[in-house]
Design a protein around this motif. Structure first.
Motif, PDB file in Angstrom:
ATOM      1  N   LEU A 133      68.666  23.893  26.282  1.00 40.37           N
ATOM      2  CA  LEU A 133      69.068  25.065  27.043  1.00 40.37           C
ATOM      3  C   LEU A 133      69.235  26.279  26.137  1.00 40.37           C
ATOM      4  N   ILE A 134      69.864  26.079  24.999  1.00 41.76           N
ATOM      5  CA  ILE A 134      70.078  27.188  24.061  1.00 41.76           C
ATOM      6  C   ILE A 134      68.748  27.675  23.505  1.00 41.76           C
ATOM      7  N   ASP A 135      67.881  26.746  23.124  1.00 40.37           N
ATOM      8  CA  ASP A 135      66.584  27.140  22.572  1.00 40.37           C
ATOM      9  C   ASP A 135      65.730  27.859  23.605  1.00 40.37           C
ATOM     10  N   THR A 136      65.757  27.391  24.851  1.00 40.72           N
ATOM     11  CA  THR A 136      64.984  28.037  25.909  1.00 40.72           C
ATOM     12  C   THR A 136      65.480  29.460  26.126  1.00 40.72           C
ATOM     13  N   HIS A 137      66.791  29.621  26.171  1.00 41.18           N
ATOM     14  CA  HIS A 137      67.364  30.956  26.365  1.00 41.18           C
ATOM     15  C   HIS A 137      67.009  31.855  25.187  1.00 41.18           C
ATOM     16  N   ARG A 138      67.094  31.318  23.980  1.00 38.58           N
ATOM     17  CA  ARG A 138      66.769  32.102  22.778  1.00 38.58           C
ATOM     18  C   ARG A 138      65.296  32.503  22.786  1.00 38.58           C
ATOM     19  N   GLU A 139      64.409  31.584  23.196  1.00 35.28           N
ATOM     20  CA  GLU A 139      62.981  31.905  23.259  1.00 35.28           C
ATOM     21  C   GLU A 139      62.706  32.985  24.288  1.00 35.28           C
ATOM     22  N   ARG A 140      63.346  32.887  25.450  1.00 36.95           N
ATOM     23  CA  ARG A 140      63.150  33.918  26.476  1.00 36.95           C
ATOM     24  C   ARG A 140      63.634  35.269  25.988  1.00 36.95           C
ATOM     25  N   LEU A 141      64.803  35.289  25.352  1.00 36.77           N
ATOM     26  CA  LEU A 141      65.352  36.538  24.850  1.00 36.77           C
ATOM     27  C   LEU A 141      64.443  37.142  23.792  1.00 36.77           C
ATOM     28  N   ASN A 142      63.983  36.321  22.861  1.00 30.23           N
ATOM     29  CA  ASN A 142      63.105  36.819  21.809  1.00 30.23           C
ATOM     30  C   ASN A 142      61.780  37.308  22.370  1.00 30.23           C
ATOM     31  N   SER A 143      61.218  36.567  23.341  1.00 28.89           N
ATOM     32  CA  SER A 143      59.930  36.981  23.886  1.00 28.89           C
ATOM     33  C   SER A 143      60.071  38.256  24.710  1.00 28.89           C
ATOM     34  N   SER A 144      61.160  38.400  25.464  1.00 33.52           N
ATOM     35  CA  SER A 144      61.333  39.621  26.250  1.00 33.52           C
ATOM     36  C   SER A 144      61.607  40.809  25.338  1.00 33.52           C
ATOM     37  N   LEU A 145      62.382  40.603  24.271  1.00 38.20           N
ATOM     38  CA  LEU A 145      62.640  41.676  23.316  1.00 38.20           C
ATOM     39  C   LEU A 145      61.353  42.069  22.611  1.00 38.20           C
ATOM     40  N   PHE A 146      60.553  41.068  22.229  1.00 40.63           N
ATOM     41  CA  PHE A 146      59.286  41.344  21.562  1.00 40.63           C
ATOM     42  C   PHE A 146      58.339  42.108  22.484  1.00 40.63           C
ATOM     43  N   SER A 147      58.265  41.690  23.748  1.00 40.10           N
ATOM     44  CA  SER A 147      57.357  42.370  24.670  1.00 40.10           C
ATOM     45  C   SER A 147      57.830  43.792  24.946  1.00 40.10           C
ATOM     46  N   TRP A 148      59.149  44.000  24.997  1.00 41.63           N
ATOM     47  CA  TRP A 148      59.684  45.346  25.198  1.00 41.63           C
ATOM     48  C   TRP A 148      59.335  46.237  24.006  1.00 41.63           C
ATOM     49  N   LEU A 149      59.523  45.708  22.783  1.00 43.39           N
ATOM     50  CA  LEU A 149      59.188  46.482  21.586  1.00 43.39           C
ATOM     51  C   LEU A 149      57.697  46.774  21.519  1.00 43.39           C
ATOM     52  N   LEU A 150      56.882  45.781  21.857  1.00 37.92           N
ATOM     53  CA  LEU A 150      55.440  45.966  21.833  1.00 37.92           C
ATOM     54  C   LEU A 150      55.009  47.022  22.844  1.00 37.92           C
ATOM     55  N   HIS A 151      55.592  46.991  24.037  1.00 38.44           N
ATOM     56  CA  HIS A 151      55.276  47.969  25.077  1.00 38.44           C
ATOM     57  C   HIS A 151      55.617  49.378  24.609  1.00 38.44           C
ATOM     58  N   HIS A 152      56.813  49.542  24.027  1.00 38.20           N
ATOM     59  CA  HIS A 152      57.225  50.874  23.591  1.00 38.20           C
ATOM     60  C   HIS A 152      56.456  51.335  22.354  1.00 38.20           C
ATOM     61  N   GLU A 153      56.024  50.399  21.527  1.00 39.69           N
ATOM     62  CA  GLU A 153      55.192  50.758  20.378  1.00 39.69           C
ATOM     63  C   GLU A 153      53.848  51.283  20.867  1.00 39.69           C
ATOM     64  N   LYS A 154      53.265  50.596  21.866  1.00 40.52           N
ATOM     65  CA  LYS A 154      51.996  51.064  22.435  1.00 40.52           C
ATOM     66  C   LYS A 154      52.187  52.409  23.123  1.00 40.52           C
ATOM     67  N   GLU A 155      53.308  52.548  23.842  1.00 40.92           N
ATOM     68  CA  GLU A 155      53.588  53.782  24.562  1.00 40.92           C
ATOM     69  C   GLU A 155      53.717  54.953  23.592  1.00 40.92           C
ATOM     70  N   ARG A 156      54.347  54.702  22.443  1.00 37.09           N
ATOM     71  CA  ARG A 156      54.508  55.758  21.452  1.00 37.09           C
ATOM     72  C   ARG A 156      53.156  56.152  20.863  1.00 37.09           C
ATOM     73  N   ASP A 157      52.265  55.172  20.692  1.00 39.64           N
ATOM     74  CA  ASP A 157      50.952  55.468  20.129  1.00 39.64           C
ATOM     75  C   ASP A 157      50.081  56.266  21.098  1.00 39.64           C
TER      76      ASP A 157
END
Length: 129
Positions: free
Chosen positions: A34-58
Motif C-alpha cells: 500500500l505504501i509503495d503503491t501510494h509512493r509510486e502514484r505520488l511520484n508519477s503524478s508529480l513527475f507528469s506535472w513537472l513534465l507538463h509544465h516543463e513542456k509548457e514553459r518551452d
C-alpha cells in the motif's frame, strides 16, 4: 501442510518486530504494498506535472504581444480581486457600523453580519464568474 494441521496466525507485537516467513522472506509490520503503491502514484503524478509544465514553459509564446497580453490579464485579475474584496468588506463593515449605531444586541449583530457576508460573497462570485 497436510489436512488437519492448524496454521498459526502471523502476530507482530511491536513496530520494530519483523517476522521471517517459511520461504525466508522478512516481513515488516507495515503494509509495504500500500505504501509503495501510494509512493509510486505520488511520484508519477508529480513527475507528469513537472513534465507538463516543463513542456509548457518551452512552448510558451515569448513574443512582446503575448507578454503584453499576459501582463494585461494579470492586472485585470488583480483589479478584479481588489474590486471584489472592496465590495465584500464595504457591505460587511457598513452593516456592523449601522447595527452598532442603534445599540443592537451583539448576537443580532453577529447574525446579521453573517447573513450579509454570505449573501455578498455569493453575489460577488456570481458577478465575477
Amino acid at each position: 501442510g497436510g489436512e488437519g494441521e492448524a496454521t498459526t496466525p502471523l502476530i507482530i507485537k511491536s513496530e520494530n518486530d519483523s517476522v521471517e516467513k517459511e520461504n525466508g522472506d522478512i516481513m515488516k509490520p507495515q503494509n509495504n504494498l500500500l505504501i509503495d503503491t501510494h509512493r509510486e502514484r505520488l511520484n508519477s503524478s508529480l513527475f507528469s506535472w513537472l513534465l507538463h509544465h516543463e513542456k509548457e514553459r518551452d512552448i510558451k509564446d515569448k513574443t512582446p504581444e503575448a507578454r503584453q497580453y499576459r501582463k494585461r490579464m494579470m492586472l485585470r485579475a488583480v483589479y478584479g480581486e481588489f474590486v471584489g474584496t472592496t465590495i465584500f468588506m464595504t457591505s460587511v463593515f457598513s452593516s456592523i457600523i449601522n447595527l452598532e449605531s442603534f445599540d443592537t444586541d451583539p448576537a443580532v449583530v453577529l447574525l446579521c453580519v453573517a447573513l450579509v457576508a454570505s449573501f455578498s460573497v455569493i453575489a460577488v462570485i456570481m458577478c465575477f464568474s
